[in-house]
Write an enzyme that holds these catalytic residues in place. Structure first.
Site, PDB file in Angstrom:
ATOM      1  N   GLU A 156       2.121   4.318  -0.978  1.00 52.22           N
ATOM      2  CA  GLU A 156       2.349   3.188  -0.157  1.00 52.22           C
ATOM      3  C   GLU A 156       1.892   2.194  -1.535  1.00 52.22           C
ATOM      4  OE1 GLU A 156       0.299   3.590   3.257  1.00 52.22           O
ATOM      5  OE2 GLU A 156       2.337   4.205   4.572  1.00 52.22           O
TER       6      GLU A 156
ATOM      7  N   GLU B 178       5.967  10.356   5.890  1.00 52.32           N
ATOM      8  CA  GLU B 178       5.217   9.990   7.033  1.00 52.32           C
ATOM      9  C   GLU B 178       5.647   9.013   8.270  1.00 52.32           C
ATOM     10  OE1 GLU B 178       1.795   7.511   6.280  1.00 52.32           O
ATOM     11  OE2 GLU B 178       1.431   8.775   4.467  1.00 52.32           O
TER      12      GLU B 178
HETATM   13  O1  IFM Z   1      -3.490   6.865   7.728  1.00 55.67           O
HETATM   14  C1  IFM Z   1      -2.012   6.171   7.010  1.00 55.67           C
HETATM   15  C2  IFM Z   1      -2.044   7.007   5.306  1.00 55.67           C
HETATM   16  O2  IFM Z   1      -2.849   7.132   4.786  1.00 55.67           O
HETATM   17  C3  IFM Z   1      -1.583   6.160   4.888  1.00 55.67           C
HETATM   18  N1  IFM Z   1       0.228   5.364   5.934  1.00 55.67           N
HETATM   19  C4  IFM Z   1      -0.530   5.437   7.315  1.00 55.67           C
HETATM   20  C5  IFM Z   1      -0.930   6.148   7.635  1.00 55.67           C
HETATM   21  C6  IFM Z   1      -1.565   5.834   9.475  1.00 55.67           C
HETATM   22  O3  IFM Z   1      -2.816   4.605   8.988  1.00 55.67           O
END
Ligand code: IFM
Length: 453
Positions: free
Chosen positions: A163, A358
């Site tokens: 990210e 994710e």
């Molecule tokens: O916890 C975070 C993660 O570190 C990065 N992506 C989003 C998740 C939820 O906010």
């Protein structure tokens, strides 16, 4: 079509969010170690000093992964744990921790996926300019080389950056994440460019030092744009919006194409070059060659999206959410369609096998009187999202899905107030309890998603 037989059903975590093991372990500080100590920055003054104490409890955590039946586990390495100053001297205790974790995963038949950077910028490098310093591409490359030298005998799968939209946007543009700066726009574009150069250098170094053929990817994030109907014009409206460049400069990092076109196509999107012209650093052909060093897979974090249709004027228009729309614990909208259209659009554009690196939701889970943690909302969320992902497999090469997160953890500026795990963690006792969703996921993995039909 359904999920491939070798589909990687997994879960993900990141180092600062779960490890703890901050002092007495030879670890250096990263920007989060410092930022969390500043008053007023983090909910409740929480820090990651203990987190889930995974550093000391990883064997128990791998046993839990095995119980859930995970095929894969995505975790990140804390750069400052293995290289306390970011470059130079290696902390062998830190290396031994990750090495033992990898062995434990393999012993339990769980495929490790390493993320090199999930926001743990070594504080010593931050002091030397961090992402503003062009040298960071080499620092990050040297770190990648070290990881490949030590671990690629056993680990085949790597992601470089997690990210970048967030660590640049939240860390340096609106300052709610470490290191908490509100930098001039020009600086944020320079940092973004250096982050992409660092990605490219890491890909080169991973391959150069690999002890077996590696699968290397990148893990950006996005809010997906999905169509209201399956009419071609609505699909086109959503596709256009998904890859468009935001007009709002306060939120400029929140887009797909600025971060992914250079990596996959070797050039920045024209729309962005025009809109951002006055803020851009010098971008050379050599930089673009480095940034577009070939990768094998495309990881994407996806949590939600916005709905679009084609308006009567031939321009995309947003479909306003209905009153009372579903939201997660932290208020994010529940939009399962994003897990169908996001991967589809990304695959069409970038033509790389996709991993959902994710996806998940936070809920304010509690331990019930029966000692269990019942989280029907998360089960419902997963069933709906994964059904959409399954639809995408008809025309999209999807290789795996990593639930965020394996266990409740330190949710950045929100501290421990939001629980994203399928395993409950009591942060006072460090007791772990499998939530109902973990048992649901176990059964789903067992049937390779058949239960979703
Ligand atoms: O916890 C975070 C993660 O570190 C990065 N992506 C989003 C998740 C939820 O906010």
């Amino acid at each position: 079509m359904g999920f491939r037989n070798d589909f990687m059903w997994g879960a993900a975590t990141s180092s600062y969010q779960i490890e703890g093991g901050v002092s007495g372990t030879g670890k250096g500080k990263n920007v989060w170690d410092v930022f969390t100590k500043e008053p007023g920055k983090i909910f409740g003054g929480h820090t990651g000093d203990m987190a889930c104490d995974h550093y000391h409890r990883f064997r128990e955590d791998v046993r839990i992964m095995k119980e859930i039946g995970l095929k894969a586990y995505r975790f990140s390495i804390d750069w400052s744990r293995v290289l306390p100053e970011g470059s130079g001297k290696v902390n062998e205790e830190g290396m031994a921790f990750y090495s033992a974790l990898i062995d434990e995963l393999l012993k339990n038949g769980i495929e490790p996926f390493i993320t090199l950077y999930h926001w743990e910028l070594p504080y010593e490098l931050y002091k030397r300019g961090g992402w503003m310093n062009p040298q960071i591409a080499d620092w990050f490359g040297d770190y990648a080389a070290l990881i490949a030298e030590r671990f690629s005998d056993r680990v085949k799968n790597f992601f470089t950056l997690n990210e970048p939209q967030c660590f640049v946007g939240l860390g340096f543009l609106n300052g709610v994440h470490a290191p908490g700066l509100k930098s001039p726009l020009r600086d944020t574009f320079e940092m973004a460019h250096n982050a992409l150069r660092a990605h490219g250098r890491a890909v080169q170094q991973l391959r150069t030092h690999a002890q077996q053929p590696l699968t290397i990817g990148y893990a950006p994030t996005s809010g997906v744009c999905y169509p209201e109907t399956e009419k071609p014009e609505d699909i086109e409206a959503a596709r256009q919006m998904y890859f468009s460049i935001p007009e709002n400069m306060e939120n400029w990092t929140w887009n797909v194409s600025w971060w992914s076109d250079p990596v996959l196509f070797g050039h920045y999107p024209e729309e962005g070059l025009a809109r951002y012209e006055k803020y851009l650093p010098r971008i050379t052909e050599e930089d673009l060659r480095l940034i577009s060093e070939p990768i094998d897979i495309y990881g994407q974090n996806i949590y939600n999206g916005r709905c679009f249709r084609m308006g009567a004027d031939g321009k995309p228009e947003e479909v306003i959410r209905t009153a009372g729309y579903g939201r997660t614990g932290c208020g994010w909208p529940v939009t399962p369609e994003c897990l169908r259209w996001g991967p589809k659009f990304l695959y069409e554009r970038y033509k790389k096998p996709i991993y959902i690196t994710e996806n998940g939701m936070s809920a304010h889970d509690i331990v019930s009187v029966d000692g269990r943690v019942h989280d029907p909302n998360r089960i419902d969320f997963l069933a709906k999202y994964l059904r959409e992902l399954q639809k995408a497999t008809d025309d999209t090469d999807i290789r795996g899905y990593f639930h965020w997160s394996l266990m409740d953890n330190f949710e950045w500026d929100k501290g421990y107030s939001e629980r994203f795990g399928m395993v409950y963690v009591d942060f006072l006792t460090q007791e772990r309890i499998l939530k109902d969703s973990a048992l649901w996921y176990r059964d789903l993995i067992h049937t390779n998603g058949a239960g979703l039909r």
